[in-house]
Design an enzyme around this catalytic site. Structure first.
Site, PDB file in Angstrom:
ATOM      1  N   ASP A  39     -79.563 -19.356  38.285  1.00 40.15           N
ATOM      2  CA  ASP A  39     -79.226 -19.912  39.058  1.00 40.15           C
ATOM      3  C   ASP A  39     -78.512 -21.557  38.906  1.00 40.15           C
ATOM      4  OD1 ASP A  39     -81.411 -21.622  37.696  1.00 40.15           O
ATOM      5  OD2 ASP A  39     -81.862 -22.639  39.040  1.00 40.15           O
ATOM      6  N   GLU A  40     -77.722 -21.676  39.841  1.00 37.26           N
ATOM      7  CA  GLU A  40     -76.866 -22.803  39.176  1.00 37.26           C
ATOM      8  C   GLU A  40     -76.289 -22.778  38.055  1.00 37.26           C
ATOM      9  OE1 GLU A  40     -78.874 -26.020  41.689  1.00 37.26           O
ATOM     10  OE2 GLU A  40     -80.056 -25.597  40.071  1.00 37.26           O
TER      11      GLU A  40
END
Ligand code: NGO
Length: 510
Positions: A315-316
């Protein structure tokens, strides 16, 4: 005025049996009827010769003995009383059948997990005082009738972020017990992030000793030794909860980058980080050493993880270019397979090429753009499994409302109804229902420090997520659910679980 025997707060009046229709998560089928069974001083817990039944029997006895004060021997001999038997057909690995009448209560299942879940149902049919650790007056009645039950989904999870704040083995076990009460079967541990690396890796010892030495706000952090981790795994398994370990990569890696300068593209280790920003760190994708590191970490973690899954985050990764992200995932996913595990990743993994059989964990919002949702749905049509953790529905770290003292609000406020009132089967447009593996409620710990904090955010929302994972869509009904939920409160109080008295739930008076 409530009709006789029915209380508006959902709690059974003293001296009457809790109706079978009160169980959370709602069972697949409930046929109340017949006389209740009364647990007395002469009740025995009767098990067949199997290890699963014996263990479920001992577990049940451990719950019942302190509060009833009865001996409740666990025995393979005789008939009647509380009976636990394997060998039932057609209930699946986790299903069970519970039948109650004046001579006893019998739980049968095809597998030991089913017996264990049946015991959780029996527990909820008994008065909340059964949870106390000192002798209570009773009477200990179990309603007559028959429940036949099995889950809608195989993945009914919770996630605990032990990186932003560290939680001890004892705190994790306490949460495992709370998951088991509602038939959840996965605990995803977010073991690494910018603020802390929480698992000992022998070939890279500074990850834990240095990378684990702080946390959000600058406290001393901590990490699990391999023995600690094994103890968590063992304890969770005794509650039929599978541990899903996560090492978040290539972003969310400041703690690792701080521990080993060589992991950085420029060879310079950044300082440890105790803030709450995201998206600023990345492993060095072009460097070969990165993949030695990943191989070592995944090999050592896989070796102490009997479960099927290994979560690689993803993620991210805002400090990793798209090309590098794709290249990284192409190289790392086969390592997970090499050590015998199935890849799980946050749904950004679908922007790369998910490995065959991988599982994507969706954490978008109702308002997430159609393009992003379609990317996940397309992967699902191509065989990628999906676990649903929509942030504005089941992120337990979101505030309930503006007055909630803990938590974040980037995904908005998530009140109890919002977390319960959606259907995992139809949530993601274009995703085949067969791709949906289930639901998981993450609890990120930027603001969560103690077990009391965990419980305040998880209760009362977690049981609703458990119900979405376990119960068939046909049982879904907020008006009915909120009454059943309210009836849980006295049990939480008996267990010492502090919860948020959410509005619109008819909680019993204090
Ligand atoms: C996001 C982010 C986490 C935060 C969390 C806080 C995911 C998958 N990545 O969820 O790093 O802790 O929000 O709610």
């Amino acid at each position: 005025m409530a009709a006789a025997g029915i209380s508006l707060t959902g709690a059974a009046p003293a001296g009457t049996a809790t109706p079978m229709s009160r169980v959370v998560p709602a069972p697949a089928s409930v046929q109340p009827g017949g006389s209740p069974y009364r647990i007395t001083d002469s009740t025995r817990i009767r098990v067949d010769g199997s290890r699963g039944a014996r263990e479920a029997g001992e577990y049940l006895a451990d719950i019942l003995r302190p509060s009833t004060g009865y001996r409740l021997p666990v025995t393979t001999r005789g008939d009647g009383g509380l009976q636990l038997r394997l060998g039932a057909k057609g209930l699946g690995a986790e299903g069970y059948r519970l039948t109650g009448g004046s001579s006893g209560v019998t739980i049968t299942a095809s597998g030991p997990a089913g017996l264990f879940h049946g015991v959780q149902t029996l527990r909820q049919l008994l008065p909340p005082a059964v949870e106390m650790d000192s002798v209570q007056p009773g009477p200990w009645l179990v309603a007559g009738g028959r429940i036949e039950d099995s889950p809608r989904y195989g993945w009914r999870g919770a996630m605990l972020d032990v990186s932003r704040h560290f939680f001890t083995v004892g705190q994790v076990k306490r949460y495992v017990d709370q998951l088991a009460l509602y038939k959840l079967n996965k605990l995803h541990l977010h073991l690494s992030d910018d603020q802390g690396w929480r698992i000992a890796i022998d070939s890279w010892p500074r990850l834990a000793t240095y990378g684990g030495s702080t946390q959000v706000g600058g406290g001393t952090g901590g990490f699990y030794t391999k023995a600690d981790y094994r103890e968590i795994v063992r304890y969770a398994a005794s509650r039929y909860v599978e541990i899903v370990p996560e090492i978040d990569m290539p972003g969310h890696t400041n703690a690792a980058l701080a521990s080993y300068a060589d992991l950085n593209c420029d060879g310079v280790a950044p300082p440890l980080y105790t803030g709450t920003d995201v998206g600023f760190s990345s492993l060095c994708v072009p460097k070969d050493l990165t993949y030695d590191f990943v191989d070592d970490v995944i090999r050592e973690l896989a070796a102490i993880t009997p479960g099927r899954y290994l979560h690689i985050g993803g993620d991210e990764a805002h400090s990793t270019s798209h090309e590098e992200y794709v290249a990284f995932m192409d190289r790392v996913q086969p390592v997970v397979a090499k050590y015998g595990k199935t890849v799980v990743g946050w749904h950004q993994l679908t922007a790369a090429t998910p490995a065959k059989g991988a599982v994507a964990q969706y954490w978008g919002l109702d308002s997430t753009g159609a393009e992003e949702k379609e990317r996940v749905a397309a992967a699902a049509r191509g065989g990628t499994g999906v676990v649903l953790s929509p942030a504005d529905r089941v992120y337990l770290d979101m505030k309930y409302d503006r007055d909630t003292p803990l938590g974040l609000d980037w995904a908005g406020y998530v009140d109890v109804r919002r977390s319960y009132d959606w259907d995992p089967g139809t949530y993601l447009p274009g995703a085949p229902s067969s791709a949906i593996r289930g639901v998981e409620a993450p609890l990120w710990s930027e603001t969560i420090v103690t077990s009391a904090d965990i419980e305040y955010m998880a209760f009362p929302r977690l049981p609703g997520v458990a119900e979405l994972g376990w119960s068939s869509a046909s049982t879904h009904d907020w008006e009915d659910y909120r009454v059943r939920l309210a009836a849980q409160a006295e049990r939480w109080e008996a267990l010492g679980i502090g919860y948020f008295r959410a509005p619109h739930v008819p909680w019993p008076a204090r």
